[in-house]
Design an enzyme around this catalytic site. Structure first.
Site, mmCIF file in Angstrom:
data_model
loop_
_atom_site.group_PDB
_atom_site.id
_atom_site.type_symbol
_atom_site.label_atom_id
_atom_site.label_comp_id
_atom_site.label_asym_id
_atom_site.label_seq_id
_atom_site.Cartn_x
_atom_site.Cartn_y
_atom_site.Cartn_z
ATOM 1 N N HIS A 66 0.819 -1.212 0.000
ATOM 2 C CA HIS A 66 0.000 0.000 0.000
ATOM 3 C C HIS A 66 0.855 1.265 0.000
ATOM 4 O O HIS A 66 0.391 2.336 -0.386
ATOM 5 C CB HIS A 66 -0.970 -0.002 1.184
ATOM 6 C CG HIS A 66 -2.142 -0.908 0.963
ATOM 7 N ND1 HIS A 66 -3.424 -0.576 1.308
ATOM 8 C CD2 HIS A 66 -2.223 -2.140 0.408
ATOM 9 C CE1 HIS A 66 -4.244 -1.563 0.976
ATOM 10 N NE2 HIS A 66 -3.536 -2.536 0.444
ATOM 11 N N GLU A 85 -3.262 8.797 4.179
ATOM 12 C CA GLU A 85 -3.721 7.644 3.407
ATOM 13 C C GLU A 85 -4.389 6.625 4.314
ATOM 14 O O GLU A 85 -5.236 5.857 3.890
ATOM 15 C CB GLU A 85 -2.538 6.994 2.688
ATOM 16 C CG GLU A 85 -1.905 7.899 1.656
ATOM 17 C CD GLU A 85 -0.605 7.326 1.119
ATOM 18 O OE1 GLU A 85 -0.598 6.153 0.712
ATOM 19 O OE2 GLU A 85 0.398 8.058 1.112
HETATM 20 C C1 LIG Z 1 -4.711 3.070 7.950
HETATM 21 C C2 LIG Z 1 -4.879 4.002 6.792
HETATM 22 O O1 LIG Z 1 -3.994 4.754 6.439
HETATM 23 N N1 LIG Z 1 -6.067 3.964 6.173
HETATM 24 C C3 LIG Z 1 -6.368 4.821 5.043
HETATM 25 C C4 LIG Z 1 -6.249 4.106 3.760
HETATM 26 O O2 LIG Z 1 -6.684 4.837 2.668
HETATM 27 C C5 LIG Z 1 -8.033 5.211 2.783
HETATM 28 C C6 LIG Z 1 -8.395 5.931 1.504
HETATM 29 O O3 LIG Z 1 -8.359 5.070 0.455
HETATM 30 C C7 LIG Z 1 -8.218 6.076 4.026
HETATM 31 O O4 LIG Z 1 -9.592 6.401 4.140
HETATM 32 C C8 LIG Z 1 -7.768 5.285 5.224
HETATM 33 O O5 LIG Z 1 -7.818 6.090 6.341
#
Ligand SMILES: CC(=O)N[C@H]1CO[C@H](CO)[C@@H](O)[C@@H]1O
Ligand code: HEM
Ligand SMILES: *[C@@H]1O[C@H](CO)[C@@H](O)[C@H](O)[C@H]1NC(C)=O
Ligand SMILES: *[C@@H]1O[C@H](CO)[C@@H](O)[C@H](O)[C@H]1NC(C)=O
Length: 339
Positions: A66, A85
Site C-alpha cells: 500500500h 492515506e
Molecule cells: C490506515 C490508513 O492509512 N487507512 C487509510 C487508507 O486509505 C483510505 C483511503 O483510500 C483512508 O480512508 C484510510 O484512512
C-alpha cells in the site's frame, strides 16, 4: 571532531555520488558507513515482534504494497493526520501492530545512528526480515530511499486494486504501474498468509450475486455463516489461506484449485486463460513461486523512489518533519545527524 565529521561527510558524499549513477539511485551498502548496525537492529526488533504475533509478517508486507503501489515506496502510507492515506478505504485495515513496529525500529535506529535511515528503507527491511521468519523467500534490498513530505492523494490511493477486480482489470491496474503478469500472479500469492474482513469478500457468497469465478459451495456457506455474526461490522476476520494461514508457502495456489480463494481477484487467477498456467505452475512448484515472488518484491520495493536530496528523513514515521515542533526543516540533511 569537526574535521572527522567533515571527512565522514566526504565519504558519504562519494558513496552517494557512486550510488546515484546506479539505475535506481540505491545501493545495498548505502548505510554501511552511517549506520553499520542497521540490519542487526531491524532483524532483532522484527524477530521480537514476530515471536509475540506472527500476524506482523502479513501486516508488514501489505503496508509495503500500500506504500509502494499508489505513488512509490516513500513511507507516505505511514503518515497520520489530515488527509492521511490511512484514513482512506483500502488502508483502514492496516494493522497497528506493524505500523507501531516500524516506528519503534525507527526510534532504535535513530538512537544508534542519528537520523540517517528513512522510514521508507526501514519498511522494506522489516518486511524482508519478517517474510523469511514466516517461511518465505529472501529478497534483495537496496537502500537509500527518502520519505515523502506529504501523503499520497486520494486519487492515487484509490488506484490500489479492489478484491472485486477481474483478471483483465487486475492486469490493467498492475500494468499501469509497470508490473506485469508474473508480478500479478506471484505477488497475489502474498495472500497465502494474513487475514481479511467480511466487507472484502461478501461478493463471494451473497446468493443474489452471480458468483463468478466459482466458489466451493461448502466454503461459501462457512464464510456466509461466519459473516452473519459480524456485528458490529468489521469485528470478524477470516484467514486468507485456509490451509496454512500463518505460513508463507504456495498453499494459496492449492486454495485456488479447490475454489477456496477468498477474493474474486484471487480465484480469477486460476480460471482466466492469461494467468491459469502460471498459477498452476506455482501450485506445483514452490521454488518457482518463491523465485518469481522475490524478483517481483524487488521490483515493487523499487517503484518511483525519492532519492538523493528529494523528500526527507523523518524524525517520526507518522509525521512529516514540517509538522515536528522546533526543528529547522530548511537545513534537513539526512546524513548530518550521523556525526
Ligand atoms: C490506515 C490508513 O492509512 N487507512 C487509510 C487508507 O486509505 C483510505 C483511503 O483510500 C483512508 O480512508 C484510510 O484512512
Ligand atoms: C492483486 C491485487 C490485490 C488485491 C485486490 C488485494 C486485496 C486485499 C484485501 C481486500 C485484503 C483484506 C483487507 C481486509 O479486509 O482487511 C488484503 C489483505 C492482504 N493483502 Fe492484498 N491485495 C492485492 C495484492 C496484494 C499484494 C501485491 C500484496 C503483497 C505483496 C498483498 C498482501 C496482502 C496481505 C499479506 C494481506 C493480509 C494483511 C493482514 O493480515 O493484515 N496483497 N488484500
Ligand atoms: C487538521 O486540520 C485542522 C482543520 O483544518 C487543523 O486545525 C489541524 O491543525 C490539522 N491537523 C494537522 C495535524 O495538520
Ligand atoms: C481475528 O479473529 C480472532 C478470533 O476471532 C481474534 O482472536 C484475532 O485477534 C483477530 N485478529 C485480528 C488481527 O483482528
Amino acid at each position: 571532531m569537526a574535521s572527522r565529521a567533515a571527512a565522514a561527510l566526504v565519504v558519504v558524499a562519494l558513496a552517494c555520488a557512486a550510488v546515484h549513477s546506479a539505475a535506481a539511485g540505491l545501493s545495498p551498502d548505502f548505510h554501511a558507513v552511517s549506520c553499520p548496525d542497521l540490519e542487526h537492529i531491524v532483524k532483532y526488533h522484527v524477530a521480537e515482534a514476530f515471536r509475540k504475533d506472527v500476524g506482523v509478517a502479513p501486516a508488514l508486507i501489505r503496508i509495503l504494497f500500500h506504500d509502494c503501489f499508489p505513488q512509490g515506496c516513500d513511507a507516505s502510507v505511514l503518515l497520520t493526520g489530515n488527509n492521511s492515506e490511512q484514513g482512506m478505504g483500502p488502508n483502514l485495515t492496516l494493522r497497528p501492530v506493524a505500523l507501531n513496529l516500524i516506528e519503534s525500529i525507527r526510534a532504535a535506529v535513530h538512537r544508534a545512528c542519528g537520523r540517517t535511515v528513512s522510514c521508507a528503507d526501514l519498511t522494506v527491511l522489516a518486511t524482508r526480515d519478517s517474510l523469511v521468519l514466516a517461511g518465505g523467500p529472501h529478497f534483495d534490498v537496496a537502500l537509500g530511499r527518502r520519505d515523502a513530505l506529504a501523503p499520497a492523494s486520494q486519487d492515487l490511493v484509490f488506484t490500489l486494486p479492489a478484491p472485486s477486480f477481474t483478471v483483465p482489470e487486475l492486469l490493467k491496474s498492475f500494468g499501469d504501474r509497470n508490473l506485469d503478469k508474473a508480478d500479478l500472479v506471484s505477488l497475489s500469492g502474498a495472500h497465502t498468509f494474513g487475514i481479511a474482513h467480511c466487507s472484502s469478500f461478501s461478493d463471494r457468497f451473497t446468493p443474489d450475486v452471480d458468483t463468478n469465478p466459482a466458489i466451493d459451495p461448502n466454503f461459501a456457506a462457512k464464510l456466509k455463516a461466519k459473516c452473519a455474526k459480524d456485528v458490529p461490522a468489521g469485528t470478524v476476520n477470516q484467514t486468507l489461506d485456509v490451509r496454512t494461514p500463518d505460513v508463507f508457502d504456495n498453499k494459496y495456489y492449492f486454495d485456488l484449485i479447490a475454489k477456496q480463494g477468498l477474493f474474486k481477484s484471487d480465484q480469477g487467477l486460476i480460471v482466466h486463460p492469461d494467468t491459469t498456467r502460471m498459477a498452476t505452475r506455482f501450485s506445483l512448484n514452490q521454488g518457482a513461486f518463491f523465485e518469481q515472488f522475490a524478483k517481483s518484491m524487488v521490483k515493487m520495493s523499487n517503484m518511483d523512489l525519492l532519492t538523493g536530496s528529494q523528500g526527507e528523513i523523518r524524525f517520526n514515521c507518522a509525521v512529516p518533519n514540517s509538522r515536528v515542533e522546533g526543528i529547522e526543516t530548511a537545513s534537513d540533511e539526512g546524513h548530518a545527524a550521523a556525526m
